[in-house]
Design a protein around this motif. Structure first.
Motif, PDB file in Angstrom:
ATOM      1  N   GLU A  36       0.865  -1.136   0.085  1.00 13.36           N
ATOM      2  CA  GLU A  36      -0.181  -0.036  -0.002  1.00 13.36           C
ATOM      3  C   GLU A  36       0.865   1.313   0.097  1.00 13.36           C
ATOM      4  N   GLY A  78       0.718   4.145  -2.896  1.00 17.55           N
ATOM      5  CA  GLY A  78       0.930   5.623  -2.758  1.00 17.55           C
ATOM      6  C   GLY A  78       1.785   6.319  -3.090  1.00 17.55           C
ATOM      7  N   ALA A  87     -10.006   2.233  -6.936  1.00 13.27           N
ATOM      8  CA  ALA A  87      -8.838   1.952  -5.734  1.00 13.27           C
ATOM      9  C   ALA A  87      -9.597   0.784  -4.678  1.00 13.27           C
ATOM     10  N   TRP A 109      -2.395   5.065   0.419  1.00 12.80           N
ATOM     11  CA  TRP A 109      -2.561   5.185  -0.953  1.00 12.80           C
ATOM     12  C   TRP A 109      -2.878   6.826  -1.285  1.00 12.80           C
TER      13      TRP A 109
END
Length: 150
Positions: free
Chosen positions: A90, A94, A107, A130
């Motif tokens: 994650e 991001g 997403a 994210w």
């Protein structure tokens, strides 16, 4: 870069290079409607388990995952799926989305902890990693206390 990283990068590079019409325009992708909304979604998404778990620090492996993500999005892909269970995946997503944001991103991640408050915290942490305002899809991973996350 280890062998797994190299193979992932080479696979994405070859797929991008072989994609017909990639320089002229965005390719047409096979899509289906989401039953509840009618929104058309490509039938292939990008999962991040193992492949995107390359550590939190900026590195060649992390940038290679950014290349994979950008190639996927440039080829018409939209749905990216992850989970807090996938190590640094994650955080990598991001960081790479911050470098090259995608307006069409769908997403998707998961919640898997026990308890209402820990579940909300886990979802908030995923959103922060994210860098998205909200998830399009939040899934229950491994059915741990799923009733508390509804």
């Amino acid at each position: 870069m280890d062998r797994r990283d190299l193979l992932g990068f080479l696979g994405a590079a070859c797929a991008t290079a072989a994609w017909p019409g990639r320089a002229q325009s965005a390719p047409s992708v096979n899509a289906r409607a989401i039953p509840a909304s009618g929104e058309r979604m490509p039938v292939v998404g990008l999962g991040t388990w193992i492949t995107f778990d390359v550590g939190a620090a900026d590195s060649p492996a992390r940038r290679a995952r950014g290349n994979i993500l950008r190639a996927f999005l440039a080829a018409g892909g939209r749905m990216v799926d992850s989970s807090p269970m996938y190590g640094s995946s994650e955080a990598v997503i991001g960081a790479e989305l911050a470098r090259a944001p995608s307006k069409g991103l769908f997403a998707a991640t998961k919640v898997w902890t026990v308890g209402s408050l820990p579940g909300r915290r886990q979802m908030d942490s995923s959103r922060a990693l994210w860098g998205v305002a909200r998830f399009d899809l939040m899934q229950v991973h491994n059915l741990r206390a799923w009733q508390e996350h509804l």
